[in-house]
Design a protein around this motif. Sequence first.
Motif, short mmCIF file in Angstrom:
data_model
loop_
_atom_site.label_atom_id
_atom_site.label_comp_id
_atom_site.label_asym_id
_atom_site.label_seq_id
_atom_site.Cartn_x
_atom_site.Cartn_y
_atom_site.Cartn_z
N SER A 72 27.66 57.85 31.90
CA SER A 72 28.07 56.52 32.32
C SER A 72 26.88 55.73 32.84
O SER A 72 26.71 54.53 32.54
CB SER A 72 29.15 56.63 33.42
OG SER A 72 29.39 55.39 34.04
N CYS A 96 42.38 53.93 34.39
CA CYS A 96 43.39 54.78 35.04
C CYS A 96 43.73 54.21 36.41
O CYS A 96 42.97 54.37 37.37
CB CYS A 96 42.86 56.21 35.16
SG CYS A 96 44.03 57.34 35.92
N ARG A 133 36.06 49.24 37.63
CA ARG A 133 35.14 49.57 36.52
C ARG A 133 35.02 51.08 36.32
O ARG A 133 34.94 51.57 35.19
CB ARG A 133 33.75 48.99 36.80
CG ARG A 133 33.69 47.47 36.86
CD ARG A 133 34.00 46.82 35.53
NE ARG A 133 33.87 45.38 35.58
CZ ARG A 133 32.76 44.72 35.26
NH1 ARG A 133 31.67 45.38 34.91
NH2 ARG A 133 32.72 43.40 35.30
N LEU A 134 34.99 51.83 37.42
CA LEU A 134 34.81 53.28 37.32
C LEU A 134 36.07 54.00 36.85
O LEU A 134 36.00 55.14 36.39
CB LEU A 134 34.39 53.85 38.67
CG LEU A 134 33.04 53.42 39.24
CD1 LEU A 134 32.81 54.05 40.61
CD2 LEU A 134 31.90 53.78 38.30
N SER A 135 37.21 53.36 36.99
CA SER A 135 38.50 54.02 36.74
C SER A 135 38.73 54.39 35.29
O SER A 135 39.54 55.27 35.00
CB SER A 135 39.64 53.10 37.20
OG SER A 135 39.73 51.96 36.37
N GLY A 136 38.04 53.72 34.37
CA GLY A 136 38.28 54.00 32.95
C GLY A 136 39.67 53.61 32.51
O GLY A 136 40.22 54.17 31.56
N LYS A 175 29.34 63.62 32.50
CA LYS A 175 30.00 62.33 32.25
C LYS A 175 29.48 61.24 33.18
O LYS A 175 29.37 60.08 32.78
CB LYS A 175 31.52 62.50 32.41
CG LYS A 175 32.17 63.30 31.30
CD LYS A 175 33.67 63.43 31.51
CE LYS A 175 34.32 64.18 30.35
NZ LYS A 175 35.78 64.35 30.54
N ARG A 222 24.59 54.78 29.94
CA ARG A 222 25.23 53.71 29.17
C ARG A 222 24.96 52.37 29.83
O ARG A 222 24.65 51.38 29.15
CB ARG A 222 26.73 53.97 29.07
CG ARG A 222 27.53 52.79 28.56
CD ARG A 222 29.03 53.01 28.73
NE ARG A 222 29.80 51.82 28.42
CZ ARG A 222 30.07 50.85 29.28
NH1 ARG A 222 29.58 50.91 30.52
NH2 ARG A 222 30.79 49.81 28.92
N SER A 272 45.17 63.90 34.16
CA SER A 272 44.01 63.42 33.41
C SER A 272 43.16 64.60 32.97
O SER A 272 42.11 64.43 32.36
CB SER A 272 43.17 62.47 34.28
OG SER A 272 42.76 63.12 35.48
N SER A 278 29.48 49.57 34.47
CA SER A 278 30.51 50.17 35.32
C SER A 278 30.01 50.42 36.74
O SER A 278 30.73 50.21 37.71
CB SER A 278 30.98 51.49 34.71
OG SER A 278 31.56 51.28 33.45
N PRO A 294 44.73 52.83 28.39
CA PRO A 294 44.03 52.39 29.61
C PRO A 294 44.56 51.03 30.09
O PRO A 294 44.87 50.15 29.29
CB PRO A 294 42.57 52.28 29.17
CG PRO A 294 42.46 53.14 27.95
CD PRO A 294 43.78 53.05 27.27
#
Length: 278
Positions: free
Chosen positions: A192, A134, A129-132, A188, A195, A83, A209, A103
Amino acid sequence: HPDVIIINKNSGRDPKDRRKTTEISIDTIRDFLQKGANLPPYEGKFKIFIIDDADLMSVEAANCLLKTLEEPPQHIVIILLTSEEKVLLPTVISRCQRFELKPVAIAEIETRLSLNEHIPAEKIKLLSRLSGGCLGWALSSAEDETYLKGRDLRLDEFSALITRNWDERLSYIQQLPSDRNSIEDIFKLWLSYCRDVLLIKYNCDEAISNLDRINDLKYWANMLTIFEIKEFINSLNESLSYLSYNANVHLLFEVLMLDMPKKEKRADYMVNSVRPGY
């Protein structure tokens, strides 16, 4: 399958060895890839070598892999999973074909994590939710608490900054790491968070998230205007862009501290985060 070899930082380690490993060593590449590449497949036409978290390879390991990539045997396929593509050596990247995986849906990640009965339902929802999107990240974070603990610390600090004065904010900068990868992660994470504040401002709570920070997020949303939130999000995006051009990290943080809205504490809306146990 006997012709599929998965290589990661724990390959070849004694299960009784409790010491943490942070990289894929040159010995691992030699023992599991170079030696195996010289042997023919057992059943199929090809032997598949999958290097998980390829960005964790040491420089020596990456250079060792490079020798095989330059003259690979016809019967092998090497897949690098990462990643963090930019961490890989440019010479390694130049000899690979890039495939970007889409995703995974949040619902699918929740279903996969729920197969482990030891993971609390709240943690499953949060990691999904946090995984984006992945799945690999979600699975590894479910087993290793390091990321979530570090995230909690950074978000506690960030959430408190809104009511700090300029001197306190600039003093906070001195405590931050200096390496660019860690700084990018912090930017980042803040992005997040902001957002989510904006989503709550628009009454879209179900789309956030950072589920475990809902009370802090509502506190911020109640304190800030939509304009202030959007302006700071723009500042964060600009800082991420400048970071990729090797801008001075300390200067970027100073600008962000000045751009961050400043509010006085409001006793009528002082709440603490409710974080599910995990």
